[in-house]
Scaffold this active site. Structure first.
Site, short mmCIF file in Angstrom:
data_model
loop_
_atom_site.label_atom_id
_atom_site.label_comp_id
_atom_site.label_asym_id
_atom_site.label_seq_id
_atom_site.Cartn_x
_atom_site.Cartn_y
_atom_site.Cartn_z
N THR A 24 6.35 -4.68 -1.93
CA THR A 24 7.29 -3.57 -2.03
C THR A 24 8.49 -4.05 -2.84
O THR A 24 9.24 -4.91 -2.38
CB THR A 24 7.75 -3.11 -0.64
OG1 THR A 24 6.59 -2.72 0.11
CG2 THR A 24 8.69 -1.91 -0.76
N LYS A 39 6.04 4.07 -2.49
CA LYS A 39 6.06 3.19 -1.31
C LYS A 39 7.46 3.15 -0.69
O LYS A 39 7.63 3.20 0.54
CB LYS A 39 5.61 1.78 -1.71
CG LYS A 39 5.75 0.73 -0.60
CD LYS A 39 4.94 1.09 0.63
CE LYS A 39 5.26 0.22 1.84
NZ LYS A 39 5.03 -1.21 1.63
N LYS A 77 15.80 -4.21 3.78
CA LYS A 77 15.60 -4.48 2.35
C LYS A 77 15.02 -3.27 1.64
O LYS A 77 15.45 -2.88 0.55
CB LYS A 77 14.68 -5.69 2.19
CG LYS A 77 14.39 -6.11 0.76
CD LYS A 77 13.10 -5.50 0.20
CE LYS A 77 11.87 -6.06 0.87
NZ LYS A 77 10.61 -5.55 0.24
#
Length: 283
Positions: free
Chosen positions: A88, A164, A232
């Site tokens: 990701t 995503k 994150k």
């Protein structure tokens, strides 16, 4: 097929194991070493790029930049390699990787995944794939082994990473929605397990609600996906929105709550610990 893997975290280990069990020759490099059954470990990431297909499963932009770009590994790959980034990462970095691979003459595809390590172990991930159709066709046999379904996101790799990031953003919104609902219902005498029985069987029956409502019911937040990594990903969503010049209010709300949960000591717990922070902060 010869498959290289760079990065063997909780997800990467399960993916590597399944690929080896399917009969492929799997070579892997991991910064912290380790062993995986059926996988040949190598000493350098360059060795993992001497394959037909290489999957990168490093944790973030900085790790990929350090391992691949700063070390100029794109000049050291086997000719004909297809490089698949399953991490990701930010949309901006995905754009940079697209440019750098094109300049190096290397086929590149994005394939971030939806699913936790237990889903990866079963080979039932949802893969969000993007890249040139001919490139995706080359890597399809690999992606089919690790997935329940491959979702085609388009020809440009950054599109899959945007999808995503958006998915993970929505999961955190679901976690926060459940937490705030518990605040209202428990204060009025309704046990959280009864409330979740209601919503799971009427309005919200998706896997995210099923998995994270169980954590909230049991007040148990064992790490499946760590909160620090969830934060994150919310930062990536914030950066993507900034890149578009857009303000996303719900995103900012959950980013604030996840930040507070991490700062309160929950960084290594499951990211649904954000719900615990929300519930306890009003007690």
């Amino acid at each position: 097929m010869e498959i290289g893997i760079i990065g063997l975290g909780a997800m990467g280990r399960e993916i590597a194991r399944n690929l080896g069990a399917a009969g492929h020759t799997v070579t892997a490099w991991n910064r912290s070493g380790g062993q995986v059954e059926g996988v040949h470990m190598v000493e350098t990431p360059a060795q993992a790029l001497q394959a037909d297909v290489a999957l990168t499963m490093l944790s973030d932009d900085a790790a990929i930049r350090s391992v691949l770009l700063d070390a100029n590994l794109l000049s050291q790959v086997r000719p004909g390699l297809v490089h698949v980034v399953a991490s990701t990462i930010s949309v901006a970095f995905a754009e940079e990787l697209t440019t750098s691979h094109r300049a190096a003459g290397i086929d590149y595809a994005a394939a971030p995944v939806l699913g936790r390590p237990d889903v990866a172990a079963k080979g039932e991930l949802n893969v969000l794939a993007a890249g040139a159709p001919t490139v995706l066709e080359k890597v399809r046999p690999v992606l089919e082994i690790i997935s329940k379904r491959i979702w085609y996101m388009g020809e440009e790799p950054p599109t899959a990473h945007a999808a995503k990031i958006a998915c993970n953003m929505m999961i955190t919104m679901a976690i926060e929605a459940m937490a705030e609902a518990v605040v209202l219902t428990e204060a009025n005498g309704l046990a959280r397990e009864r409330f979740f029985d209601l919503i799971l069987n009427t309005l919200f029956g998706s896997r995210s609600y099923q998995v994270y409502s169980t954590n909230i019911i049991n007040d148990r937040y064992e790490p499946g996906f760590k909160a620090v990594l969830g934060l994150k990903d919310l930062r990536l969503a914030h950066a993507a929105a900034e890149q578009l010049g857009r303000n996303l209010p719900m995103l900012e709300a959950v980013r604030h709550q996840m930040t507070e949960a991490v700062n309160a000591g929950g960084g290594d717990r499951d990211w649904s610990v954000m719900a615990d922070y929300t519930i306890r902060s009003v007690e």
